[in-house]
Design an enzyme around this catalytic site. Structure first.
Site, PDB file in Angstrom:
ATOM      1  N   ASP A 360       0.859  -1.172   0.000  1.00 50.43           N
ATOM      2  CA  ASP A 360       0.000   0.000   0.000  1.00 50.43           C
ATOM      3  C   ASP A 360       0.907   1.236   0.000  1.00 50.43           C
ATOM      4  O   ASP A 360       2.081   1.149   0.357  1.00 50.43           O
ATOM      5  CB  ASP A 360      -0.877  -0.040   1.259  1.00 50.43           C
ATOM      6  CG  ASP A 360      -1.716   1.202   1.416  1.00 50.43           C
ATOM      7  OD1 ASP A 360      -2.385   1.585   0.443  1.00 50.43           O
ATOM      8  OD2 ASP A 360      -1.699   1.788   2.510  1.00 50.43           O
ATOM      9  N   ASP A 554      -1.626  -0.790   6.029  1.00 48.35           N
ATOM     10  CA  ASP A 554      -1.835  -0.301   7.395  1.00 48.35           C
ATOM     11  C   ASP A 554      -3.249   0.179   7.660  1.00 48.35           C
ATOM     12  O   ASP A 554      -3.642   0.324   8.810  1.00 48.35           O
ATOM     13  CB  ASP A 554      -0.866   0.848   7.700  1.00 48.35           C
ATOM     14  CG  ASP A 554      -1.296   2.144   7.034  1.00 48.35           C
ATOM     15  OD1 ASP A 554      -1.281   3.177   7.702  1.00 48.35           O
ATOM     16  OD2 ASP A 554      -1.644   2.114   5.845  1.00 48.35           O
ATOM     17  N   ASP A 558      -7.391  -1.842   4.107  1.00 50.24           N
ATOM     18  CA  ASP A 558      -6.446  -2.867   3.654  1.00 50.24           C
ATOM     19  C   ASP A 558      -6.778  -4.245   4.214  1.00 50.24           C
ATOM     20  O   ASP A 558      -6.190  -5.240   3.779  1.00 50.24           O
ATOM     21  CB  ASP A 558      -5.016  -2.501   4.072  1.00 50.24           C
ATOM     22  CG  ASP A 558      -4.498  -1.269   3.348  1.00 50.24           C
ATOM     23  OD1 ASP A 558      -4.897  -1.079   2.186  1.00 50.24           O
ATOM     24  OD2 ASP A 558      -3.714  -0.510   3.940  1.00 50.24           O
TER      25      ASP A 558
END
Length: 657
Positions: A360, A554, A558
């Site tokens: 990410d 995080d 996600d």
């Protein structure tokens, strides 16, 4: 494809596994004291046995020549019982439970057989060296658990609760959300919270593995289990103790052993077939050859019984069934030492086969600390007007972008005229402000609402605003790369990771800029949470058989991707609860470079485990052949068994370094 989340089921043929589990549960009930081992207490009976054993060997001939060899029995039998009592009682308990074929059973049969054929020194020697081997094993287990013990010891004992002008020392469990606590220099921070007064430096090493203290001030979040070093802090509690970072860590550590690696399960299954085979093979060695010896004497029968007993001792699988779980436990402990919490040894195995790492962007590769960099009004709106509208509509959101806008606005926000607030997942916000419909979000939101605008891509995070379907302009938000982001990508490539991909909900321009700076292989931008899952699905379908995919993230959005990847890694220090709960590995330092470190630890653990397996099989195979042909005595058998176990145990502890 579903990740293995195996439970610790089935019977291990080696009783050490059960003993360790019972020991762990007992320690859990005693304030999490893991792996307590009193070496001095354990050494007393060993020293007494050594004295009797050595004395018996020195005076063996004289003791043997006493009537009915009673002197020999009076010296060696107490030594045998002192050194082997645990083995004998464990074998008895396991037989009553229906588990015959374990190492205790092998040692009991072998030594009682040696006593029966009057090989008393050998019987004591087997038990004595086995006992010494167990001491080394317990010592090694203690070392492997030391890293995790340090985590468990950061559990706070009390909190200074501030109420009605008084400070009262209470248990952290009874402090409620919203309560005010005082943390003095040198004290552990007992609960997660926000600093409302004071500034200080805090030691986060127990949680993150980072040795450099972190400076904190009013408005910043502090985590339970860290240590306040310099100033007095007044903290408003934001989470109950049971939901705090330290409680989550304790739970992760305690449950880590429940998820066994495939190698562990293989060894357990192998031992369950191997041990009964050895018992029946030894029985055959004792009974069958004398049948083919014409005129076989008692001496001949004793010879083959002795060879069978030697085979039993040599074949004991304790070196494998002790050192393999110890190797994985050492890997988990070594990772914890560096602020990497692995939820089970199965994930260590999976990490060794990683060929694709997907990351990410915000909060993983970038700091996720947003600042307003530019305000661009359009269609007759002014900067002040645009910021006021943005601050009002974002005042209802907890998103980091929203907080950056509110911080940049600086003034007091009257949100009483904000009505019908609605968050549109993956797009932005719709609300009514002063009876006008206000939209604040990304480019997708404008396209979805069919609002004409002249800016689609900008290098940065952009919040577009529209008032009553008229484009009002945009606010450019800047985010920075984490200090170790470049090094993290370089380390992953040096480890042989073939593809490094970034997934982000941000726009193409931002994603392209970050990807170029980091040297990523590819990226996908402007993704909704469900589209991230689809992207992972596609990457999995493109992977070769046996290659694994890691996702590192995080945020709360996600969590679905973390669950779908072969291994989900959450950046735990600042990450959301949902991401940490879903992930298989939690990096407490929020440092992307720790991903490569986790893979390195996994590979080292895997190599050590297989070194132990190959070494044990090879040595035991050689000595079994020697024993079958009468070329190995009980003494060689003892050293083959205990020596292999000790070598494997010491090798397993290397993973901690």
């Amino acid at each position: 494809m579903q990740k293995a989340k195996s439970s610790n089921s089935g019977c291990c043929s080696c009783s050490h596994e059960d003993d360790h589990q019972e020991h762990s549960q007992e320690n859990h009930n005693q304030n999490h004291n893991v792996g307590d081992f009193n070496l001095n207490q354990e050494l007393v009976p060993v020293i007494l046995v050594v004295v009797l054993f050595v004395g018996g060997l020195i005076f063996e001939e004289k003791l043997h020549n006493t009537p009915y060899s009673i002197g020999e029995y009076l010296v060696f039998i107490p030594a045998y019982l002192l050194s082997g009592w645990n083995v004998l009682t464990s074998a008895g308990r396991n037989i009553l439970r229906g588990r015959f074929f374990d190492e205790n059973f092998l040692m009991t049969i072998a030594t009682l057989g040696a006593v029966a054929i009057h090989k008393l020194p050998e019987a004591v020697g087997v038990m004595l060296f086995f006992k010494i081997g167990e001491l080394f094993q317990e010592f090694a287990v203690g070392r492997s658990r030391q890293s995790i013990r340090s985590l468990l010891e950061i559990r706070p004992d009390s909190a200074n609760l501030k109420a009605k002008g008084e400070i009262k020392k209470v248990a952290p469990e009874i402090v409620a959300v919203g309560d005010i606590i005082l943390v003095k220099p040198g004290e552990k921070i007992p609960l997660d919270g926000e600093i409302i007064d004071g500034n200080s430096q805090i030691d986060t090493s127990a949680l993150t593995g980072e040795s450099v203290p972190r400076t904190v001030k009013v408005g910043e979040t502090v985590l339970a289990g860290t240590i306040n070093q310099t100033g007095v802090l007044t903290v408003k509690v934001t989470k109950l103790f049971g939901e705090s970072s330290i409680s989550r860590i304790l739970e992760l550590v305690e449950n880590a052993r429940s998820k066994k690696a495939e190698t562990e399960k293989f060894i357990t299954k192998f031992a369950s077939y191997y041990t009964p085979f050895v018992v029946f093979a030894s029985l055959a060695v004792a009974l069958i050859p004398p049948l083919f010896i014409s005129g076989a004497t008692n001496a001949d029968r004793f010879l083959w019984v002795y060879r069978a007993l030697v085979l039993l001792v040599i074949s004991c699988p304790c070196g494998l069934v002790i050192s393999i779980p110890l190797g994985y436990f050492g890997g988990i402990g070594g990772a914890a030492k560096g602020g990497i919490l692995v939820k089970g040894s199965t994930f260590l195995d999976t990490l060794t086969a990683v060929k694709t790492v997907v990351l990410d962007k915000t909060g993983t590769l970038t700091k996720g600390v947003f600042k307003v960099a530019q305000i661009v009004p359009k269609n007759g709106f002014h900067e002040t007007e645009l910021m006021t509208i943005a601050a009002k509509v974002e005042s209802q959101s907890n998103h980091p972008v929203a907080k950056s806008i509110i911080e940049a606005y600086g003034g007091k926000i009257d949100s009483s005229d904000v009505k019908d607030y609605e968050e549109i997942a993956g797009h932005g916000i719709r609300a009514k402000v002063n009876n006008q419909i206000v939209l604040a979000g990304n480019d997708r939101l404008l396209h979805r609402e069919k609002i004409p605008h002249d800016v689609c891509n900008a290098e940065g995070t952009v919040v577009h605003l529209a008032v009553d379907n008229r484009y009002a302009g945009y606010i450019l938000i800047a985010d920075e790369l984490k200090e170790d982001a470049v090094q993290a990508i370089r380390d992953l490539k040096n480890l042989g990771v073939e593809r490094i991909v970034m997934l982000t909900g941000d726009n193409q321009a931002v994603a392209d800029s970050v990807a170029r700076k980091l040297g990523l292989d590819s990226y996908l931008a402007e993704l909704l949470p469900e589209e991230k899952v689809e992207a992972i699905e596609k990457l999995i379908s493109q992977s070769k058989k046996g290659d694994k995919i890691v996702f590192v993230g995080d945020g709360i959005n996600d969590a679905p991707v973390l669950a779908r990847a072969d291994v989900g890694i959450a950046m735990g220090g600042l990450g959301s609860d949902a991401a940490i709960e879903t992930a298989d590995v939690v990096i407490m330092a929020d440092a992307p470079s720790k991903v490569a470190e986790a893979i390195q630890i996994a590979r080292k653990t895997h190599n050590i485990v297989w070194q132990n397996i190959i070494f044990a099989m090879l040595v035991k195979g050689i000595f079994i052949a020697l024993g079958a042909f009468g070329l190995a005595t009980m003494w060689e058998a003892v050293f083959a068994d205990v020596g292999v176990a000790l070598a494997a145990i010491f090798n397993a502890t290397r993973v901690l370094r």
